[in-house]
Design an enzyme around this catalytic site. Structure first.
Site, PDB file in Angstrom:
ATOM      1  N   GLU A  84      15.354  -4.182   6.246  1.00  0.00           N
ATOM      2  CA  GLU A  84      14.727  -2.929   6.690  1.00  0.00           C
ATOM      3  C   GLU A  84      13.213  -3.066   6.838  1.00  0.00           C
ATOM      4  OE1 GLU A  84      15.731   0.097   3.849  1.00  0.00           O
ATOM      5  OE2 GLU A  84      14.605  -0.826   2.226  1.00  0.00           O
ATOM      6  N   PRO A  99       0.797  -1.227   0.000  1.00  0.00           N
ATOM      7  CA  PRO A  99       0.000   0.000   0.000  1.00  0.00           C
ATOM      8  C   PRO A  99       0.833   1.282   0.000  1.00  0.00           C
ATOM      9  CG  PRO A  99      -0.688  -1.504   1.753  1.00  0.00           C
ATOM     10  CD  PRO A  99       0.490  -2.112   1.102  1.00  0.00           C
TER      11      PRO A  99
HETATM   12  C1  NOJ Z   1      16.704   2.884   1.683  1.00  0.00           C
HETATM   13  C2  NOJ Z   1      17.815   1.928   1.863  1.00  0.00           C
HETATM   14  O1  NOJ Z   1      17.417   0.617   1.538  1.00  0.00           O
HETATM   15  C3  NOJ Z   1      18.287   2.012   3.285  1.00  0.00           C
HETATM   16  O2  NOJ Z   1      19.247   1.031   3.533  1.00  0.00           O
HETATM   17  C4  NOJ Z   1      18.808   3.388   3.516  1.00  0.00           C
HETATM   18  O3  NOJ Z   1      19.212   3.501   4.843  1.00  0.00           O
HETATM   19  C5  NOJ Z   1      17.754   4.436   3.227  1.00  0.00           C
HETATM   20  N1  NOJ Z   1      17.198   4.213   1.923  1.00  0.00           N
HETATM   21  C6  NOJ Z   1      18.302   5.834   3.290  1.00  0.00           C
HETATM   22  O4  NOJ Z   1      19.220   6.049   2.263  1.00  0.00           O
HETATM   23 CA    CA Z   2      15.490   0.038   0.033  1.00  0.00          CA
END
Ligand code: NOJ
Ligand code: CA
Length: 713
Positions: free
Chosen positions: A505, A190
Site C-alpha cells: 500500500e 512524517p
Molecule cells: C490499512 C490496511 O493496511 C489496508 O489494507 C486497508 O485497506 C485499509 N487500512 C482500510 O481498512
Molecule cells: Ca496498514
C-alpha cells in the site's frame, strides 16, 4: 592440578556461583548461564565466537522486591527434545524441532519467591523465557519493566525500525548501531501519528550483521497474554534491553501465577540463508490446538482494494464528512459516484477471479460507517453487518457461489476495539450465514479505549480472542495493523496472514525503498507470513489517480518474484483486472504459483541486497524460483541441484529486460522457456529494483520438449 579442579568444581556447585553451559545438538551454539552475585546472567557463542556477551536477566515489578537480583540457584534440569511435526500450511512439509534444554530455578531468599529461566538451544539459535510457578509468596504481580539484556559484541550493521507502540509501518533503516540515535528523527515517517518511545529504541525482529560476518536476529516467540517487546539500545556499551509496551497507566503486564513470558529469541548463523530457513520461532510455539483443520485453506485472492488505496475509488458511499451509523437512512443520501464496493463492480472482480482461477475476492468498503470512521464518536463507527445500499450481500453471495469463488470479508475496526468485541459474534455469524470463511481485519488509528496501545498486553489478548472466536466459526483471519507475529500461526493456523509492517500500500503513499523486500524476510517474516499484497503491474499511480504522484519502486518481473520470496499461505494479486489484461503472459506466473509448499531452498541471501528462493509445490514435482534485489541490481547464480536427477523439466523464466529499471523502465520484461535438469546452473541478471520469477515444470511427456532448447544463460 587435580586438587585445583576439585576446588573449582566445589566452588561452582555452591549456590549462587554455579555455572551451566549448554550446547546445541550440532555443538555450534553454546549458552552459558550463571549467577553473578545473585544476578542471573547469560551469554551465547556461535562456533566459538561471542554472539551475546554477558547479559543480565530479570524483571522489575511495580511493588515489592524486583526479580532482578538476590537470587540463589535452587536447581537446574537439562533435557533433549527431538520431534518432527507437520504444519497445516507452510514452506516445508515437515519441521524438525530439535533442541537441548536447560531450566534453572532461581530462588530469592529475601522474599521466598521462585522464578524459572528456561533455555532452549537449537542449531540455529537460542530461545529463553521466564516462568513464574504457582507459589505462596507470588500470586498477582504487575510488571514495571522486563530487564532482559542482549549485549552485542560491537557496532554491528542493523536493519531497524523506530521503536513504537502503535505502528510497524516504517521504512527499515540500515545503519550501524551507533548511528541509530542520529537517524531516529529521520526514520520516523512524517505522517505517522505515533511516536518512537526513545532515541535508541527499535522494534524486533531486529536483524544485524557483524563485521566478522555473523548474522544475528533478535525477536520473540509465542507472544501470549503479555506485552510486545521492543529494545532500547545503550549505545555506549552496545547493550540492548527489553522495553515492553505500556498500558494507559504505564504498567507493562498484569500477571497471575502460574504464568510465563514469551520466548526471547536469538537466531544466529554465519550464512544469511540460515536465518531465512530457521524454524526456531515456530518451534518455540505450542502445537496446533485445533483438532479439525480441514477448513483452513491457503488462498490466492484478488480484491476491490488497490483502486481505493491509490485514490481512484472510495471506501465510503458518500462524500459527507460525518454520517453517523444508525442515525441516517443511507438510501436517502446521494452517493459520491466513486464507491467501488457496488454489486455490479464486485461481479466484474468475481468474473475475473473465476476466469483466472483465483480462490477468492476481498471487498472493502462494503459496510456503512466509512464516512465517520475518524469521527469523534469513534466508539460506535462500524457494526460489520450493515451493507451500503449499493452492495447486495445476498446477490454477491449467490453470484460468487455460482462462479465457484469465495468472498473475503473485511472488518476495519478503526481501532475501536470494544466496539468490535461487542459486535464480533454477530459479525462472524453474519459471515457464516453468507458464505464467507476468511476475514481481513484492521486496526487503523489510536486504540479505543484511549491510552491502550496496539502492542500492549490488552491488545495482544484481543487479537488472540478475535482469532480463537473466529475458529469457533471456522473462519480464517488476516489481521492488519495487529501486533507483529511471533509464530503463533503454529498453534492457531487460522491466522493465515498479518500485515504488521509496511506493505505494498505504501507504494501508493510515497513508495517503499527498492531494497524493502530484500529485508522483510529477515525481519517481519521471522514471526510469520505477511499479507504484502504484491502483483502490481502498473507502477505509475497517476495512471489510476492523476492527483497521486507516487510510483511503485519495483520492476514488473520482481512483482512476480515476491509470490515466492515473501512466503505466505495467503497471497493477493493486488492490481486491477484491466492492468493484468494488458500483460497476460506475465500474469500467467501469478496464476500458476502455488500458495502452499512441500519444500523450500534459500539459494542466495544478503539482507538489504538480494534474496533468491526455490520452493516445491505441495503434493507435486513442480518448482518455483523467485529473486528480489535492491537498487543496485544483482546477477543471481545458482544450481538447480534440488531437481530430481535424471529428470527433465521446462523452466519458464520471467526476467527483467536488459534495459529494465525500477525508476524509469519497470515494465520491461522477457519470458523464455528452456529445458533444465538438476545439472543446470542458472545465471540471471536482475535490474536495479528488479528480480525474476521462474516456474520449473516436471516433464512427464517428452513431446512437451518439442521446439525447446537446453538452458543457456
Ligand atoms: C490499512 C490496511 O493496511 C489496508 O489494507 C486497508 O485497506 C485499509 N487500512 C482500510 O481498512
Ligand atoms: Ca496498514
Amino acid at each position: 592440578m587435580k586438587q585445583l579442579v576439585f576446588i573449582l568444581m566445589f566452588l561452582l556447585s555452591l549456590g549462587g556461583l554455579k555455572a551451566e553451559t549448554l550446547k546445541s545438538p550440532d555443538g555450534n551454539v553454546s549458552l552459558h548461564f550463571n549467577l553473578d552475585d545473585g544476578v542471573p546472567v547469560y551469554r551465547v557463542d556461535y562456533k566459538g565466537m561471542p554472539v551475546i556477551k554477558k547479559s543480565r536477566l530479570g524483571l522489575e515489578l511495580t511493588s515489592g522486591e524486583n526479580l532482578t537480583g538476590g537470587f540463589r540457584l535452587a536447581g537446574s534440569e537439562t533435557s533433549t527434545f527431538d520431534e518432527t511435526w507437520q504444519p497445516v500450511w507452510g514452506e516445508v512439509k515437515e519441521i524438525r524441532n530439535h533442541y537441548n534444554e536447560l531450566a534453572v530455578t532461581l530462588e530469592q531468599p529475601a522474599t521466598d519467591r521462585r522464578m524459572i529461566v528456561r533455555f532452549r538451544v537449537f542449531d540455529d539459535g537460542v530461545g529463553f523465557r521466564y516462568e513464574f510457578p504457582d507459589q505462596p509468596h507470588m500470586d498477582y504481580f504487575v510488571i514495571k519493566e522486563e530487564k532482559t539484556q542482549f549485549a552485542m559484541t560491537g557496532d554491528h550493521t542493523a536493519f531497524w525500525l523506530p521503536g513504537d507502540y502503535d505502528t510497524q509501518e516504517y521504512s527499515t533503516v540500515t545503519s550501524k548501531l551507533s548511528q541509530i540515535r542520529g537517524l531516529m528523527d529521520e526514520a520516523v515517517t512524517p505522517n505517522s501519528s505515533q511516536t518512537p518511545f526513545s532515541p535508541t529504541g527499535v522494534q524486533t525482529a531486529l536483524m544485524m550483521k557483524t563485521d566478522d560476518g555473523l548474522y544475528i536476529n533478535l525477536h520473540e516467540a509465542a507472544l501470549v497474554d503479555y506485552s510486545c517487546m521492543s529494545l532500547d539500545l545503550d549505545d555506549e556499551n552496545m547493550i540492548f534491553e527489553s522495553h515492553l509496551t505500556p498500558d494507559a497507566l504505564g504498567n507493562k503486564g498484569y500477571m497471575q501465577t502460574p504464568a510465563r513470558s514469551p520466548w526471547r529469541t536469538i537466531i544466529v548463523s554465519d550464512d544469511a540463508r540460515d536465518i531465512l530457513a530457521s524454524k526456531m520461532t515456530l518451534n518455540l510455539n505450542e502445537p496446533c490446538v485445533y483438532e479439525d483443520t480441514s477448513w483452513i485453506k491457503p488462498t490466492k485472492y484478488i480484491g476491490v482494494w488497490w483502486e481505493m488505496i491509490t485514490g481512484k475509488s472510495s471506501w465510503a458511499y458518500t462524500d459527507l464528512p460525518h454520517v453517523k451509523l444508525d442515525l441516517v437512512d443511507y438510501a436517502s443520501l446521494s452517493p459520491n459516484g466513486r464507491h467501488a464496493a457496488n454489486t455490479e463492480h464486485v461481479k466484474e472482480y468475481i468474473d475475473f477471479a473465476a476466469e483466472h482461477g483465483f480462490d477468492a475476492v476481498l471487498v472493502e468498503g462494503w459496510n456503512i460507517g466509512w464516512e465517520d470512521w475518524i469521527g469523534k464518536s469513534k466508539d460506535y463507527v462500524f457494526d460489520f453487518i450493515t451493507p451500503y445500499p449499493d452492495f447486495d450481500v445476498e446477490e454477491v453471495e449467490r453470484y460468487a457461489r455460482s462462479k465457484g469463488v469465495k468472498m473475503i470479508m473485511h472488518h476495519e475496526t478503526s481501532g475501536s476495539v470494544r466496539n468490535y468485541e461487542r459486535h464480533l459474534e454477530r459479525a462472524y455469524q453474519f459471515m457464516n450465514d453468507h458464505g464467507y470463511d476468511a476475514v481481513k481485519s484492521g486496526y487503523v488509528g489510536d486504540i479505543i479505549p484511549r491510552g491502550e496501545h496496539h502492542y500492549g498486553q490488552w491488545m495482544v489478548d484481543h487479537y488472540l480472542y478475535a482469532l480463537t472466536e473466529a475458529a469457533k466459526h471456522k473462519i480464517m483471519v488476516n489481521a492488519h495493523e495487529a501486533v507483529r507475529p511471533t509464530g503463533l500461526c503454529r498453534t492457531y493456523p487460522n491466522l493465515i496472514g498479518n500485515e504488521s509492517a509496511r506493505g505494498t500500500e505504501y507504494e501508493a503513499f510515497g513508495g517503499n525503498n527498492p531494497d524493502h523486500t530484500t529485508i522483510l524476510p529477515f525481519t517481519r517474516l521471522i514471526g510469520g507470513p505477511m499479507d504484502y499484497t504484491p502483483g502490481i503491474f502498473e507502477m505509475d499511480i497517476a495512471k489510476l489517480n492523476p492527483d497521486n504522484h507516487s510510483y511503485v519502486r519495483s520492476t514488473l518481473a520482481r512483482q512476480l518474484a515476491l509470490y515466492v520470496t515473501m512466503y505466505s499461505p495467503l497471497q493477493m494479486a493486488a492490481d486491477l483486472p484491466e492492468h493484468y489484461n494488458r500483460f497476460l503472459d506475465a500474469f500467467q506466473f501469478i496464476k500458476d504459483v502455488p500458495v502452499d509448499w512441500d519444500d523450500s531452498r534459500y539459494l542466495e541471501a544478503e539482507p538489504g541486497d538480494y534474496i533468491t528462493v526455490a520452493r516445491r509445490e505441495k503434493g507435486g514435482d513442480n518448482w518455483y524460483v523467485g529473486a528480489t534485489v535492491d537498487e543496485n541490481g544483482h546477477t543471481a547464480r545458482f544450481a538447480l541441484d534440488f531437481l530430481e536427477p535424471g529428470k527433465k523439466y521446462i523452466a519458464t523464466i520471467y526476467a527483467d529486460a536488459p534495459d529494465a529499471h525500477y525508476k524509469d523502465n519497470p515494465q520491461a520484461y522477457t519470458i523464455h522457456k528452456w529445458i533444465v535438469s538438476h545439472e543446470t546452473r542458472v545465471v540471471q541478471p536482475c535490474a536495479p529494483g528488479g528480480g525474476f520469477a521462474m516456474s520449473i515444470e516436471a516433464v512427464n511427456d517428452p513431446t512437451m520438449l518439442k521446439g525447446l532448447k537446453n538452458y543457456e544463460p
